[in-house]
Design a protein around this motif. Sequence first.
Motif, short mmCIF file in Angstrom:
data_model
loop_
_atom_site.label_atom_id
_atom_site.label_comp_id
_atom_site.label_asym_id
_atom_site.label_seq_id
_atom_site.Cartn_x
_atom_site.Cartn_y
_atom_site.Cartn_z
N GLU A 167 0.83 -1.20 0.00
CA GLU A 167 0.00 0.00 0.00
C GLU A 167 0.87 1.26 0.00
OE1 GLU A 167 -4.05 0.95 2.12
OE2 GLU A 167 -2.43 1.30 3.55
N ILE A 168 0.52 2.19 -0.88
CA ILE A 168 1.16 3.50 -0.90
C ILE A 168 0.10 4.57 -0.70
CG2 ILE A 168 3.07 2.78 -2.38
CD1 ILE A 168 1.63 4.21 -4.72
N VAL A 169 0.55 5.72 -0.24
CA VAL A 169 -0.29 6.90 -0.09
C VAL A 169 0.32 7.99 -0.94
CG1 VAL A 169 -1.18 8.64 1.52
CG2 VAL A 169 -1.04 6.23 2.21
N VAL A 170 -0.52 8.79 -1.61
CA VAL A 170 -0.03 9.82 -2.52
C VAL A 170 -0.52 11.18 -2.04
CG1 VAL A 170 0.21 10.53 -4.92
CG2 VAL A 170 -0.29 8.14 -4.39
N THR A 171 0.39 12.16 -2.02
CA THR A 171 0.00 13.53 -1.68
C THR A 171 0.34 14.46 -2.84
OG1 THR A 171 2.07 14.29 -0.67
CG2 THR A 171 0.55 13.06 0.73
N PHE A 172 -0.45 15.50 -2.96
CA PHE A 172 -0.24 16.52 -3.98
C PHE A 172 -0.18 17.88 -3.30
CE2 PHE A 172 -2.28 12.93 -5.90
CZ PHE A 172 -1.73 12.82 -7.17
N GLY A 173 0.73 18.74 -3.78
CA GLY A 173 0.88 20.07 -3.22
C GLY A 173 2.19 20.23 -2.49
#
Length: 276
Positions: A167-173
């Motif tokens: 599992e990965i988590v992705v952030t933007f900004g």
Amino acid sequence: MKIIVLSDNRTINSELETEHGLCVYLETAKYKCLLDTGASDIFVRNAAKLNVDLSEVDYVFISHGHADHIGGLPFFLKLNSKAKIVMSENALSQTYYSVRNGLHRISIDFDVEKIKERLVLVNKDAWFESDIHVFSVHELKNPLPQGNRTLLRDAGTGVEPDDFNHEIVVTFGTENLFVFTGCGHKGLLNILDTLKSTTLKRIRYVMGGFHLLDAKNGILFESEQEIENLAKSLVRDYPNTDFITGHCTGDSVFSILLALLGPQIRLFHSGEEFIL
């Protein structure tokens, strides 16, 4: 940032199809992304009705290896010849199973060789463009979703409980983060606390499933009190964060969260568009 939900369990448009799967389209002035690809080609048909051109997508981020999040990938690849496909190095090297409604396989059969030039496998924090951050959650100080106990994996040494190393988590900004959780198998609070301690950035929006399941067929998961405790933690520790959830967040669970979080939380649906 424009976000359109292409596939989900729920819809706001009777002309769109639904499934137990999740696919979200995200667009900024710099790039166009897919966050997961749902369980089938439903997201392709919905995208056409919503005027989303999948051939122009630059990145696909697969949150984990379960079929309801990666099952649509082969259909996407027929339409798009340029996007980078980003996922954990473990996502396609294991076989996944669920025991809900009887033991059954929740993996897809996929020929990695077909996309080896476009496939980006990550095993630690990774950056794309200047403002996309991919990470995995290793610190588990808070309880994991109880629905995890119905999920298994086989990494070649036999079937065992899934530890979600895929599992990965992705952030933007760069300052005010938009966070995509996928299913949030590592636990919403663990995800947020990891971000809070490692990035020191403001978590402005969190979108995705929280893997908080309603009781079904006599099988119980989090109690009402446990859901209330989670909501109180979110209100206390993340008062300036908006939560947008769906997919594997149950209706009854959402009602409890809504009662305590109020305007901080809302459901998403297939066909829904957000400008953030």
